[in-house]
Scaffold this motif. Structure first.
Motif, mmCIF file in Angstrom:
data_model
loop_
_atom_site.group_PDB
_atom_site.id
_atom_site.type_symbol
_atom_site.label_atom_id
_atom_site.label_comp_id
_atom_site.label_asym_id
_atom_site.label_seq_id
_atom_site.Cartn_x
_atom_site.Cartn_y
_atom_site.Cartn_z
ATOM 1 N N ILE A 60 0.859 -1.184 0.000
ATOM 2 C CA ILE A 60 0.000 0.000 0.000
ATOM 3 C C ILE A 60 0.892 1.229 0.000
ATOM 4 O O ILE A 60 1.754 1.396 0.856
ATOM 5 N N ARG A 61 0.688 2.113 -0.976
ATOM 6 C CA ARG A 61 1.518 3.303 -1.108
ATOM 7 C C ARG A 61 0.670 4.572 -0.927
ATOM 8 O O ARG A 61 -0.538 4.566 -1.189
ATOM 9 N N ASN A 62 1.346 5.611 -0.497
ATOM 10 C CA ASN A 62 0.694 6.914 -0.440
ATOM 11 C C ASN A 62 0.414 7.397 -1.861
ATOM 12 O O ASN A 62 1.075 6.974 -2.817
ATOM 13 N N TYR A 63 -0.551 8.266 -1.992
ATOM 14 C CA TYR A 63 -0.832 8.846 -3.311
ATOM 15 C C TYR A 63 -0.754 10.360 -3.227
ATOM 16 O O TYR A 63 -0.866 10.954 -2.163
ATOM 17 N N THR A 64 -0.514 10.982 -4.371
ATOM 18 C CA THR A 64 -0.357 12.433 -4.439
ATOM 19 C C THR A 64 -1.619 13.059 -5.015
ATOM 20 O O THR A 64 -2.181 12.569 -5.997
ATOM 21 N N MET A 65 -2.037 14.159 -4.371
ATOM 22 C CA MET A 65 -3.249 14.854 -4.813
ATOM 23 C C MET A 65 -2.939 16.325 -5.087
ATOM 24 O O MET A 65 -2.263 16.983 -4.289
ATOM 25 N N ASN A 66 -3.428 16.819 -6.208
ATOM 26 C CA ASN A 66 -3.379 18.255 -6.486
ATOM 27 C C ASN A 66 -4.596 18.904 -5.843
ATOM 28 O O ASN A 66 -5.726 18.590 -6.205
ATOM 29 N N GLU B 161 0.585 14.869 -0.264
ATOM 30 C CA GLU B 161 0.856 13.424 -0.204
ATOM 31 C C GLU B 161 -0.083 12.845 0.839
ATOM 32 O O GLU B 161 -0.062 13.258 2.005
ATOM 33 N N ASP C 136 -2.142 9.643 2.866
ATOM 34 C CA ASP C 136 -2.277 8.251 3.307
ATOM 35 C C ASP C 136 -3.751 8.064 3.615
ATOM 36 O O ASP C 136 -4.212 8.343 4.729
#
Length: 417
Positions: free
Chosen positions: A4-10, A27, A29
């Protein structure tokens, strides 16, 4: 087992005004913020460089367009810097007028803030209420300058003109008739100071209305209490000023610590927070509106009792009257020189700051003796505050980022300059 990885949001930008020009790269979680990276520069206007290419007086209007909710306060810092280098001082009546309009501007700013911040967090009624009072004060801006926002009213050596003897009135229209028209014009029968007297008498009850909607509102407190806590030592380390600093319990206000204009003669208190969270900063700004209202009242009483000039009698910075130009050739020459070439400011450097609604707004000015600045650098409070975004929102939920952006009271005209 799948990793499970973190994701990036604009997060933004959304629209070309206020804090809608902010782009945050978050970033995440799940719903929790791990890191926030603010991207500024989307509204870069080059104000400082533009000011270096024009005579001093022609840049006053640029100051209005920096924090375009705190127009006259921005002008005040720039004009004070010029006055400091030239060694001139505005007449006492002009100082009181500046003090009064700085506080009117503070009320305008905080009304916009409480309305938009409540809207960001889901409360719509406060926005409509706050704009009702903003309209009444915008009429005062228009009465002295002809413009409802970008006034360009302050000048090195004083202000553009004295306060008007009467306010404009509503006229009959399909929307305003009969008793409604009479009610709307009830405050407008006398001078502008009479109008402001009526406003300042009415305004505390209006602030009570905002507080009845928010201060003990369960949802409002859930969204703001304990959110974005800024310890006092961190607030100082990040260079915070204004309500961001005072919300953390630090009693620092340039109007008290380094008085300018007529603030040394004013009686007012500095509201302070205890916990340094979004809720404390809300309470500080609400009390600041009440204190500003009291300062405006004191200025009104003084201005009613003390007529006098509002501009220095110095042809170098102030245009001569039409009567003087008709009989004095030297005055006529000064008039043309002032409006074509401007005036030279003695070589030197200076930093002048005011307690703007969002914090310390400063102007660092370098002159080489020419008729335009050699260097202009503007100290924007919002830029310093934004530097704390990453540290403050880490560990909070995504919805809390909205509350933090709101509590910073950002306007990107001054952040990006």
């Amino acid at each position: 087992m799948q990793e499970i990885r973190n994701y990036t949001m604009n997060f933004g930008p959304q629209h070309p005004a206020a804090h809608g020009v902010l782009r945050l790269v978050l970033e995440m979680d799940g719903e929790t913020v791990v890191r926030a990276d603010p991207h500024v520069g989307l509204l870069h206007r080059g104000t400082e460089k533009l000011a270096e290419s024009k005579p001093f007086n022609q840049s006053i209007g640029y100051m209005d367009r920096l924090d375009y909710v705190s127009m006259m306060c921005n002008e005040h810092a720039y004009v004070r810097a010029i006055e400091g280098l030239m060694g001139i001082e505005a007449p006492i009546r002009a100082q009181y007028i500046r003090t009064m309009f700085d506080e009117i501007t503070r009320i305008l700013n905080h009304l916009m803030w409480v309305g938009s911040n409540a809207l960001d967090l889901g409360a719509m009624a406060v926005f409509l209420y706050a704009f009702r009072e903003r309209e009444e004060l915008m009429d005062v801006y228009e009465a002295v300058s002809g413009a409802r926002m970008h006034a360009t009213y302050y000048r090195p050596g004083g202000v553009y003109r004295d306060l008007p003897d009467q306010m404009s009135k509503y006229r009959e229209s399909p929307w305003h008739k009969g008793t409604d028209l009479k009610r709307l014009n009830a405050w407008r029968e006398g001078s502008m100071l009479d109008y402001l007297t009526e406003f300042t008498n009415d305004f505390p009850a209006r602030v009570d209305e905002y507080e009845s909607l928010l201060t003990n509102n369960r949802i409002w407190k859930q969204r703001t209490v304990g959110i974005g806590v800024i310890p006092p030592e961190k607030a100082k380390a990040w260079g915070m000023t204004g309500a961001m600093l005072r919300g953390s319990g630090i009693e620092w206000d340039l109007r008290k610590k380094q008085p300018y204009a007529a603030y040394a003669a004013m009686d007012f208190d500095i509201p302070l927070g205890v916990n340094g969270d979004c809720y404390d900063r809300y309470l500080v700004r609400m009390e600041e509106m009440r204190q500003s209202n009291n300062i405006v009242k004191q200025c009104i009483a003084w201005l009613k009792a003390n007529p006098g000039p509002v501009m220095v009698q110095n042809y170098k910075v102030a245009p001569p009257s039409r009567e003087e130009m008709k009989s004095d050739m030297e005055a006529l020459i000064h008039h043309f020189k002032l409006f074509t070439e401007g005036y030279g400011v003695p070589a030197g450097e200076i930093y002048a700051a005011v307690e703007a609604p969002k914090g310390e707004f400063g102007c660092y000015l370098v002159s080489d003796g020419a008729n335009k600045p050699f260097r202009v650098h503007l100290r924007a409070p919002g830029f310093a505050h934004l530097s704390s975004m990453d540290a403050v929102v880490r560990g909070h939920m995504l919805a809390d980022v909205v509350a933090m952006i709101g509590t910073y009271d950002l306007v990107f005209g001054e952040v990006d300059r």
